[in-house]
Scaffold this active site. Structure first.
Site, short mmCIF file in Angstrom:
data_model
loop_
_atom_site.label_atom_id
_atom_site.label_comp_id
_atom_site.label_asym_id
_atom_site.label_seq_id
_atom_site.Cartn_x
_atom_site.Cartn_y
_atom_site.Cartn_z
NE ARG A 38 70.45 46.47 30.45
CZ ARG A 38 70.57 45.45 29.63
NH1 ARG A 38 70.42 45.63 28.34
NH2 ARG A 38 70.84 44.24 30.08
CG LEU A 63 66.35 42.96 28.53
CD1 LEU A 63 66.17 43.94 29.69
CD2 LEU A 63 66.30 43.71 27.21
CB SER A 64 71.89 40.68 25.06
OG SER A 64 71.39 39.55 24.41
CB ALA A 65 75.66 42.20 28.42
#
Length: 371
Positions: A38, A63-65
């Site tokens: 990530r 970016l989402s969690a």
């Protein structure tokens, strides 16, 4: 949105936490998350936040969690050979993980509103293909990204087996999203602060399931002059792979299978099992009981023997704690050394380089990777 699990020190540590919290529940999803770091999708200077369970945004890049991506990947129920459409594909992080699961005979398309984000996604994809050892450990379906508003997709577009929308969908756009889905397909998207999974069970029938409470920014309608027609988004065509490309896929598959048979453990990064603290049973002082009238009352017994037991217990606890800390440090040093050694081995590349083939053909089989 996020913060559901503890922050990790690195990508693998984050995945361990997501597994412990049951956000990652299947082996194929775990493998995809471990294969794609990530942190590689963060801008320089922001990577320290990559392994926290938090969303990240810088300009148009978002970016989402990790907990959200985990639930999405599990809800999509991905398999080899499926077609996938990512609406609001962003950095390409999710699309790249999907490509590792659906394999070379799948379809992997993404639509993103911002041109600069599409360029960023292409750069990250190119870096993954050229530099990541994970690329040689999987059969990959390379994502194709196009610029456009996902609410303006051409009406004669083909349908997909799996669709994910990474922005909040208004209720009046729900049917528009459903039409893009094949019968038997799965659509995952946020509607009214709920991440939902929709399965198309027939031409006009659907089943919905709430997955998780979420908060997403809404889909954006592109501004245009009054009376002008919107620019329809043309999705990439679904094409058949060339014979040359198919040959490369099958040669690499055969070589990978051979190397796995010859050296099943070589090239695999082995992770140490999570350590669990051993529980100790403490010695407890036994009380005596005396009768006062008709009642039975506990009475503590103080003695030199009790004091000696307490001192011995305290000393033993300290010695055990010191021994555990020393043992843990030694194991971590051994684990780090073995991981570094194993990571350095790319067995598929080594196998290709030993083949009696022209260098140009070896380079093609390696997808022109330099390492």
């Amino acid at each position: 949105m996020g913060g559901a699990v503890s922050a990790g020190e690195d990508n693998n540590d984050l995945i361990d936490n997501l597994k412990d919290a049951q956000y990652i529940r299947t082996g194929r999803v775990e493998q995809a998350f471990r294969a794609i770091d990530r942190g590689d999708y963060y801008l320089d200077g922001y990577r320290d936040n990559a392994y926290k369970d938090l969303a990240w945004k810088h300009g148009n890049i978002h970016l989402s969690a990790p907990c959200i991506y985990s639930e999405v990947m599990e809800a999509l129920k991905l398999q080899q050979g499926l077609s996938f459409l990512n609406l609001g594909s962003g950095t390409g992080y999710l699309s790249t993980m999907v490509g590792l699961i659906i394999g070379p005979f799948g379809v992997n398309h993404g639509v993103e509103l911002h041109t600069d984000v599409v360029e960023y996604a292409k750069e990250k994809l190119d870096d993954f293909i050229k530099n990541s050892d994970s690329f040689d450990k999987f059969e990959f379906c390379e994502p194709i990204f196009v610029v456009g508003n996902c609410l303006e997709i051409s009406s004669d577009s083909h349908q997909y087996d799996r669709i994910y929308c990474g922005a909040g969908v208004q209720k009046d756009h729900e049917n528009y999203m459903k039409i893009l889905l094949k019968v038997g397909g799965i659509l995952v998207m946020p509607i009214e602060d709920q991440l939902i999974q929709i399965t198309r069970t027939g031409q006009c029938s659907w089943e919905s399931k709430n997955i998780l409470a979420v908060s997403f920014a809404p889909l954006v309608q592109k501004n245009r002059a009054e009376g002008s027609k919107p620019d329809a988004v043309e999705l990439p065509p679904v094409t058949v792979r060339s014979l040359q490309d198919l040959s490369r896929v099958y040669i690499r598959r055969t070589l990978r299978d051979l190397t796995n048979e010859e050296c099943p453990d070589k090239g695999l990064v082995q992770r140490a099992p999570q350590k669990r603290k051993r529980r100790r049973c403490r010695l407890r002082r036994i009380n005596t009981y005396i009768f006062v009238g008709n009642q039975l009352i506990p009475q503590a017994m103080e003695s030199e023997e009790d004091e000696q037991i307490d001192q011995e217990q305290h000393k033993e606890d300290q010695e055990q704690q010191e021994a555990q800390e020393k043992e843990q440090q030694e194991e971590e040093e051994r684990d780090i050394g073995s991981v570094e050694i194993l990571k350095a081995v790319n067995v598929l590349r080594d196998k290709i380089m030993t083949l009696p083939l022209p260098e140009s053909l070896k380079t093609y089989l390696l997808y022109y990777r330099e390492k």
